[in-house]
Design a protein around this motif. Structure first.
Motif, PDB file in Angstrom:
ATOM      1  N   SER A  24      50.541  47.528  35.054  1.00  0.00           N
ATOM      2  CA  SER A  24      50.333  48.215  36.419  1.00  0.00           C
ATOM      3  C   SER A  24      50.211  49.640  36.477  1.00  0.00           C
ATOM      4  O   SER A  24      49.268  50.045  37.249  1.00  0.00           O
ATOM      5  CB  SER A  24      51.464  47.868  36.997  1.00  0.00           C
ATOM      6  OG  SER A  24      52.790  48.352  36.302  1.00  0.00           O
ATOM      7  N   GLY A  25      50.572  50.381  35.157  1.00  0.00           N
ATOM      8  CA  GLY A  25      50.215  51.836  35.059  1.00  0.00           C
ATOM      9  C   GLY A  25      48.556  51.904  34.858  1.00  0.00           C
ATOM     10  O   GLY A  25      48.100  52.786  35.566  1.00  0.00           O
ATOM     11  N   MET A  26      48.087  51.200  34.036  1.00  0.00           N
ATOM     12  CA  MET A  26      46.547  51.412  33.624  1.00  0.00           C
ATOM     13  C   MET A  26      45.776  50.938  35.043  1.00  0.00           C
ATOM     14  O   MET A  26      45.039  51.545  35.312  1.00  0.00           O
ATOM     15  CB  MET A  26      46.355  50.115  32.828  1.00  0.00           C
ATOM     16  CG  MET A  26      46.358  50.584  31.333  1.00  0.00           C
ATOM     17  SD  MET A  26      45.318  51.584  30.786  1.00  0.00           S
ATOM     18  CE  MET A  26      45.599  51.954  29.067  1.00  0.00           C
ATOM     19  N   GLY A  67      42.661  52.679  37.192  1.00  0.00           N
ATOM     20  CA  GLY A  67      41.655  51.821  37.533  1.00  0.00           C
ATOM     21  C   GLY A  67      41.162  50.823  36.552  1.00  0.00           C
ATOM     22  O   GLY A  67      40.110  50.183  36.714  1.00  0.00           O
ATOM     23  N   ILE A  68      41.958  50.757  35.373  1.00  0.00           N
ATOM     24  CA  ILE A  68      41.539  49.864  34.388  1.00  0.00           C
ATOM     25  C   ILE A  68      42.207  48.484  34.349  1.00  0.00           C
ATOM     26  O   ILE A  68      43.601  48.590  34.350  1.00  0.00           O
ATOM     27  CB  ILE A  68      42.061  50.631  32.859  1.00  0.00           C
ATOM     28  CG1 ILE A  68      41.286  51.764  32.827  1.00  0.00           C
ATOM     29  CG2 ILE A  68      41.616  49.237  31.872  1.00  0.00           C
ATOM     30  CD1 ILE A  68      39.585  51.368  32.699  1.00  0.00           C
ATOM     31  N   ILE A  77      34.797  54.179  28.953  1.00  0.00           N
ATOM     32  CA  ILE A  77      34.412  53.134  30.048  1.00  0.00           C
ATOM     33  C   ILE A  77      34.088  54.043  31.293  1.00  0.00           C
ATOM     34  O   ILE A  77      34.767  54.537  32.090  1.00  0.00           O
ATOM     35  CB  ILE A  77      35.617  52.232  30.267  1.00  0.00           C
ATOM     36  CG1 ILE A  77      36.159  51.758  28.675  1.00  0.00           C
ATOM     37  CG2 ILE A  77      35.086  51.029  30.857  1.00  0.00           C
ATOM     38  CD1 ILE A  77      37.317  50.717  29.088  1.00  0.00           C
ATOM     39  N   LYS A  78      32.680  53.921  31.549  1.00  0.00           N
ATOM     40  CA  LYS A  78      32.441  54.260  32.936  1.00  0.00           C
ATOM     41  C   LYS A  78      32.769  53.632  34.086  1.00  0.00           C
ATOM     42  O   LYS A  78      33.183  52.333  33.893  1.00  0.00           O
ATOM     43  CB  LYS A  78      30.815  54.373  32.724  1.00  0.00           C
ATOM     44  CG  LYS A  78      30.206  55.132  31.776  1.00  0.00           C
ATOM     45  CD  LYS A  78      28.745  55.458  31.742  1.00  0.00           C
ATOM     46  CE  LYS A  78      28.127  56.100  30.851  1.00  0.00           C
ATOM     47  NZ  LYS A  78      27.597  55.009  29.590  1.00  0.00           N
ATOM     48  N   PRO A  79      32.479  54.354  35.194  1.00  0.00           N
ATOM     49  CA  PRO A  79      33.174  53.645  36.379  1.00  0.00           C
ATOM     50  C   PRO A  79      32.261  52.342  36.611  1.00  0.00           C
ATOM     51  O   PRO A  79      30.925  52.495  36.622  1.00  0.00           O
ATOM     52  CB  PRO A  79      32.868  54.469  37.605  1.00  0.00           C
ATOM     53  CG  PRO A  79      32.760  55.967  36.886  1.00  0.00           C
ATOM     54  CD  PRO A  79      32.517  55.564  35.500  1.00  0.00           C
ATOM     55  N   GLY A  80      32.710  51.288  37.258  1.00  0.00           N
ATOM     56  CA  GLY A  80      32.108  49.903  37.307  1.00  0.00           C
ATOM     57  C   GLY A  80      31.914  49.188  35.874  1.00  0.00           C
ATOM     58  O   GLY A  80      31.521  48.174  36.056  1.00  0.00           O
ATOM     59  N   GLU A  81      32.071  49.762  34.687  1.00  0.00           N
ATOM     60  CA  GLU A  81      31.669  49.238  33.479  1.00  0.00           C
ATOM     61  C   GLU A  81      32.618  48.053  32.897  1.00  0.00           C
ATOM     62  O   GLU A  81      34.087  48.376  33.489  1.00  0.00           O
ATOM     63  CB  GLU A  81      31.603  50.207  32.481  1.00  0.00           C
ATOM     64  CG  GLU A  81      30.649  49.674  31.290  1.00  0.00           C
ATOM     65  CD  GLU A  81      30.461  51.071  30.139  1.00  0.00           C
ATOM     66  OE1 GLU A  81      29.919  50.472  29.099  1.00  0.00           O
ATOM     67  OE2 GLU A  81      30.907  51.784  30.418  1.00  0.00           O
ATOM     68  N   THR A  82      32.301  46.946  32.391  1.00  0.00           N
ATOM     69  CA  THR A  82      33.158  46.110  31.690  1.00  0.00           C
ATOM     70  C   THR A  82      32.943  45.948  30.376  1.00  0.00           C
ATOM     71  O   THR A  82      31.782  45.928  29.778  1.00  0.00           O
ATOM     72  CB  THR A  82      32.973  44.635  32.416  1.00  0.00           C
ATOM     73  OG1 THR A  82      33.123  44.726  33.746  1.00  0.00           O
ATOM     74  CG2 THR A  82      33.820  43.724  31.972  1.00  0.00           C
ATOM     75  N   VAL A  83      34.024  45.949  29.494  1.00  0.00           N
ATOM     76  CA  VAL A  83      34.035  45.904  27.980  1.00  0.00           C
ATOM     77  C   VAL A  83      34.966  44.894  27.718  1.00  0.00           C
ATOM     78  O   VAL A  83      35.947  44.692  27.922  1.00  0.00           O
ATOM     79  CB  VAL A  83      34.344  47.275  27.509  1.00  0.00           C
ATOM     80  CG1 VAL A  83      33.978  47.636  26.116  1.00  0.00           C
ATOM     81  CG2 VAL A  83      33.621  48.351  28.276  1.00  0.00           C
ATOM     82  N   SER A 110      39.115  41.182  28.598  1.00  0.00           N
ATOM     83  CA  SER A 110      37.886  41.889  29.452  1.00  0.00           C
ATOM     84  C   SER A 110      38.340  43.200  30.302  1.00  0.00           C
ATOM     85  O   SER A 110      39.239  42.711  31.131  1.00  0.00           O
ATOM     86  CB  SER A 110      37.254  40.723  30.241  1.00  0.00           C
ATOM     87  OG  SER A 110      36.370  41.317  31.031  1.00  0.00           O
ATOM     88  N   CYS A 111      37.544  44.393  30.212  1.00  0.00           N
ATOM     89  CA  CYS A 111      38.321  45.409  30.575  1.00  0.00           C
ATOM     90  C   CYS A 111      37.438  45.883  31.305  1.00  0.00           C
ATOM     91  O   CYS A 111      36.126  46.451  30.945  1.00  0.00           O
ATOM     92  CB  CYS A 111      38.581  46.445  29.304  1.00  0.00           C
ATOM     93  SG  CYS A 111      39.679  47.624  29.668  1.00  0.00           S
ATOM     94  N   TRP A 112      37.903  46.080  32.880  1.00  0.00           N
ATOM     95  CA  TRP A 112      37.019  46.614  33.902  1.00  0.00           C
ATOM     96  C   TRP A 112      37.398  47.912  34.354  1.00  0.00           C
ATOM     97  O   TRP A 112      38.498  47.970  34.566  1.00  0.00           O
ATOM     98  CB  TRP A 112      36.738  45.579  35.130  1.00  0.00           C
ATOM     99  CG  TRP A 112      35.998  45.841  36.106  1.00  0.00           C
ATOM    100  CD1 TRP A 112      35.034  46.916  36.283  1.00  0.00           C
ATOM    101  CD2 TRP A 112      36.379  45.511  37.709  1.00  0.00           C
ATOM    102  NE1 TRP A 112      34.918  46.886  37.647  1.00  0.00           N
ATOM    103  CE2 TRP A 112      35.494  46.071  38.347  1.00  0.00           C
ATOM    104  CE3 TRP A 112      37.430  44.566  37.909  1.00  0.00           C
ATOM    105  CZ2 TRP A 112      35.580  45.641  39.697  1.00  0.00           C
ATOM    106  CZ3 TRP A 112      37.356  44.244  39.712  1.00  0.00           C
ATOM    107  CH2 TRP A 112      36.506  44.961  40.362  1.00  0.00           C
ATOM    108  N   ASN A 113      36.389  49.141  34.448  1.00  0.00           N
ATOM    109  CA  ASN A 113      37.005  50.275  35.174  1.00  0.00           C
ATOM    110  C   ASN A 113      36.479  50.137  36.594  1.00  0.00           C
ATOM    111  O   ASN A 113      35.558  50.267  36.821  1.00  0.00           O
ATOM    112  CB  ASN A 113      36.180  51.358  34.495  1.00  0.00           C
ATOM    113  CG  ASN A 113      36.772  52.772  35.123  1.00  0.00           C
ATOM    114  OD1 ASN A 113      37.438  52.734  35.985  1.00  0.00           O
ATOM    115  ND2 ASN A 113      36.253  53.832  34.326  1.00  0.00           N
ATOM    116  N   ARG A 114      37.354  49.631  37.316  1.00  0.00           N
ATOM    117  CA  ARG A 114      37.273  49.600  38.862  1.00  0.00           C
ATOM    118  C   ARG A 114      37.424  51.052  39.483  1.00  0.00           C
ATOM    119  O   ARG A 114      37.203  50.925  40.849  1.00  0.00           O
ATOM    120  CB  ARG A 114      38.038  48.566  39.400  1.00  0.00           C
ATOM    121  CG  ARG A 114      39.514  48.864  39.433  1.00  0.00           C
ATOM    122  CD  ARG A 114      40.312  48.231  40.484  1.00  0.00           C
ATOM    123  NE  ARG A 114      41.725  48.951  40.700  1.00  0.00           N
ATOM    124  CZ  ARG A 114      41.936  50.016  40.883  1.00  0.00           C
ATOM    125  NH1 ARG A 114      41.103  50.566  41.579  1.00  0.00           N
ATOM    126  NH2 ARG A 114      43.326  50.379  40.781  1.00  0.00           N
TER     127      ARG A 114
END
Ligand SMILES: O=c1ccn([C@H]2C[C@H](O)[C@@H](COP(=O)(O)OP(=O)(O)OP(=O)(O)O)O2)c(=O)[nH]1
Ligand SMILES: [Mg+2]
Length: 151
Positions: free
Chosen positions: A71-73, A78-79, A42-48, A99-103
């Motif tokens: 909380s760990g993730m 940043g997940i 999952i790239k930075p900014g990507e949502t899967v 919905s998983c967002w790499n913030r």
């Protein structure tokens, strides 16, 4: 403890990976797993949108479930969730999806079966509107958004 109807949609749940469970006796959340075909980056900014391999039927309109980040993730990797919080209606019977967002700033590899989020059953009070001309006066009144100060 409440009984929650569930269907296994992915046969790896209950065999290769355990059913969602409370990590400790006092845990509030059931950890949900990423039931992917293969590990994904999952790239930075990507949502899967990630399936959990499970559906649940809550059935009672006085209950709902929340999908919350772990909380760990969230803190370490940043997940978090693309919808910030997932709300599962009591009449929903479809697949539980996350919905998983790499913030964060770096790529994250989500391994198959990773515990990526948690499901919390919560009470709900449904309301109907009772229209009035005036509310009974309170000390706060319409003050909000910092109205009470910072100290
Ligand atoms: O993280 C989530 C959030 C929702 N759902 C499912 C259960 C929920 O009952 C349904 C609808 O969610 P919500 O009401 O938040 O979405 P909506 O955009 O309002 O869709 P709808 O018009 O279907 O209500 O989608 C998930 O599987 N995962
Ligand atoms: Mg909705």
């Amino acid at each position: 403890m409440h009984a929650l109807q569930a269907k296994i949609l992915d046969p790896r749940i209950g065999t290769e990976f355990p059913l969602p469970q409370y990590a400790t006796p006092g845990s509030a959340g059931l950890d949900l797993r990423a039931m992917l075909e293969q590990d994904i980056v999952i790239k930075p900014g990507e949502t899967v949108l990630i399936p959990t391999g499970l559906s649940v039927y809550i059935g009672d309109p006085n209950l709902a479930a929340l999908i919350l980040p772990r909380s760990g993730m969230g803190h370490k990797h940043g997940i978090v969730l693309g919808n910030l919080v997932g709300l599962i209606d009591s009449d929903y019977q479809g697949p539980l999806m996350v919905s998983c967002w790499n913030r964060g700033q770096s790529e994250f590899t989500m391994p198959v079966g990773e515990r990526l989020a948690q499901l919390v059953l919560v009470p709900v009070v449904q309301a109907h509107f009772e229209m009035v001309e005036e509310f009974v006066e309170t000390e706060r009144g319409a003050g909000g958004f910092g109205h009470s100060g910072t100290k």
